[in-house]
Design a protein around this motif. Sequence first.
Motif, PDB file in Angstrom:
ATOM      1  N   TRP A 133      -5.624   4.590  -8.200  1.00  0.00           N
ATOM      2  CA  TRP A 133      -6.727   4.798  -7.166  1.00  0.00           C
ATOM      3  C   TRP A 133      -7.916   4.799  -7.456  1.00  0.00           C
ATOM      4  O   TRP A 133      -8.043   5.183  -9.015  1.00  0.00           O
ATOM      5  CB  TRP A 133      -6.356   5.905  -6.270  1.00  0.00           C
ATOM      6  CG  TRP A 133      -5.257   5.892  -5.347  1.00  0.00           C
ATOM      7  CD1 TRP A 133      -5.662   5.495  -3.838  1.00  0.00           C
ATOM      8  CD2 TRP A 133      -3.799   6.253  -5.252  1.00  0.00           C
ATOM      9  NE1 TRP A 133      -4.249   5.679  -3.402  1.00  0.00           N
ATOM     10  CE2 TRP A 133      -3.176   6.122  -4.224  1.00  0.00           C
ATOM     11  CE3 TRP A 133      -2.987   6.931  -6.507  1.00  0.00           C
ATOM     12  CZ2 TRP A 133      -2.155   6.428  -3.787  1.00  0.00           C
ATOM     13  CZ3 TRP A 133      -1.991   7.082  -6.190  1.00  0.00           C
ATOM     14  CH2 TRP A 133      -1.239   7.143  -5.009  1.00  0.00           C
ATOM     15  N   THR A 163       0.921  -1.212   0.026  1.00  0.00           N
ATOM     16  CA  THR A 163       0.093   0.025  -0.009  1.00  0.00           C
ATOM     17  C   THR A 163       1.010   1.083  -0.059  1.00  0.00           C
ATOM     18  O   THR A 163       1.812   1.442   0.867  1.00  0.00           O
ATOM     19  CB  THR A 163      -0.911   0.175   1.205  1.00  0.00           C
ATOM     20  OG1 THR A 163      -1.630  -1.315   1.174  1.00  0.00           O
ATOM     21  CG2 THR A 163      -1.822   1.223   1.356  1.00  0.00           C
ATOM     22  N   THR A 164       0.376   2.103  -0.915  1.00  0.00           N
ATOM     23  CA  THR A 164       1.147   3.552  -0.793  1.00  0.00           C
ATOM     24  C   THR A 164       1.007   4.133   0.460  1.00  0.00           C
ATOM     25  O   THR A 164      -0.229   4.546   0.724  1.00  0.00           O
ATOM     26  CB  THR A 164       0.968   4.170  -2.018  1.00  0.00           C
ATOM     27  OG1 THR A 164       1.133   3.445  -3.255  1.00  0.00           O
ATOM     28  CG2 THR A 164       1.688   5.461  -2.495  1.00  0.00           C
ATOM     29  N   THR A 207       0.635   2.909 -10.084  1.00  0.00           N
ATOM     30  CA  THR A 207       0.079   3.446  -8.757  1.00  0.00           C
ATOM     31  C   THR A 207      -1.340   3.806  -9.055  1.00  0.00           C
ATOM     32  O   THR A 207      -1.458   4.917  -9.972  1.00  0.00           O
ATOM     33  CB  THR A 207       0.695   4.284  -7.953  1.00  0.00           C
ATOM     34  OG1 THR A 207       2.238   3.667  -7.509  1.00  0.00           O
ATOM     35  CG2 THR A 207       0.039   4.155  -6.602  1.00  0.00           C
ATOM     36  N   GLU A 241      -6.589   2.696  -3.372  1.00  0.00           N
ATOM     37  CA  GLU A 241      -5.661   2.078  -4.119  1.00  0.00           C
ATOM     38  C   GLU A 241      -6.017   0.799  -4.699  1.00  0.00           C
ATOM     39  O   GLU A 241      -6.716  -0.209  -3.900  1.00  0.00           O
ATOM     40  CB  GLU A 241      -4.461   2.028  -3.090  1.00  0.00           C
ATOM     41  CG  GLU A 241      -3.073   1.802  -4.007  1.00  0.00           C
ATOM     42  CD  GLU A 241      -1.755   1.960  -3.506  1.00  0.00           C
ATOM     43  OE1 GLU A 241      -0.790   1.796  -4.224  1.00  0.00           O
ATOM     44  OE2 GLU A 241      -1.851   2.234  -2.350  1.00  0.00           O
TER      45      GLU A 241
END
Length: 216
Positions: free
Chosen positions: A181, A34-35, A179, A194
């Motif tokens: 979302w 997870t960012t 990445t 995300e």
Amino acid sequence: MLRSYLLHSAWAISVVGLIAALPAQAQFSGPPPTTQVHDPAALKPPPGARVAIIEFEDMECPDCRAANPLLKEASETYKIPWVRHDFPLAIHAWSLQAAVNARWFDTKSKNLGDEYRDEVFANQPSITSLEVLRTFTEKFAAGRKLPLPFAIDPDGKLTAQVKSDYALGQRVGIEHTPTIWVATSQSKGAPFVEVLDRSKLFQLIDQALADTRASK
């Protein structure tokens, strides 16, 4: 002639300079962690949209290539915006120039710029160098009856736009590409989620739309 162009044109110089300035980033073969979002300001739909897909991409990234058709399908199926940000990785030789090229096509029309991005991803395995990218781009432009200029970004404005997107990604906390979302506006649920498992993308969009309908 083409090699001379690459060595001496302004856009080639800007490519070398910016790639050298970008820190190395890792890509992941499996689901990324997870960012850690530091600044969520960019993780929201464009004005007037309830739900949007937000992506930070590198046009030379194999996993970005794998994700591209799914994100396009999701955006078209749900008729929601797909906001694509540039995040060219220093480990890739031509991703920065591809992003600059896409920005040039954006100046003709945003649809054309996105078509170029999609075509680069579709042909990514065969684009092995800046020279091959230039040839590919010339053919793409010729197929749309557009004369491609010798220097695509002579004043550096398009490169500055790519740098700005990269800086935005750094503020958000991007550490890998892609990445992705699903972002919402005025939602009763999470403002952004995300997409770590892309097989659940449509499920996440369904939930986001439900949450924003309830909020409205």
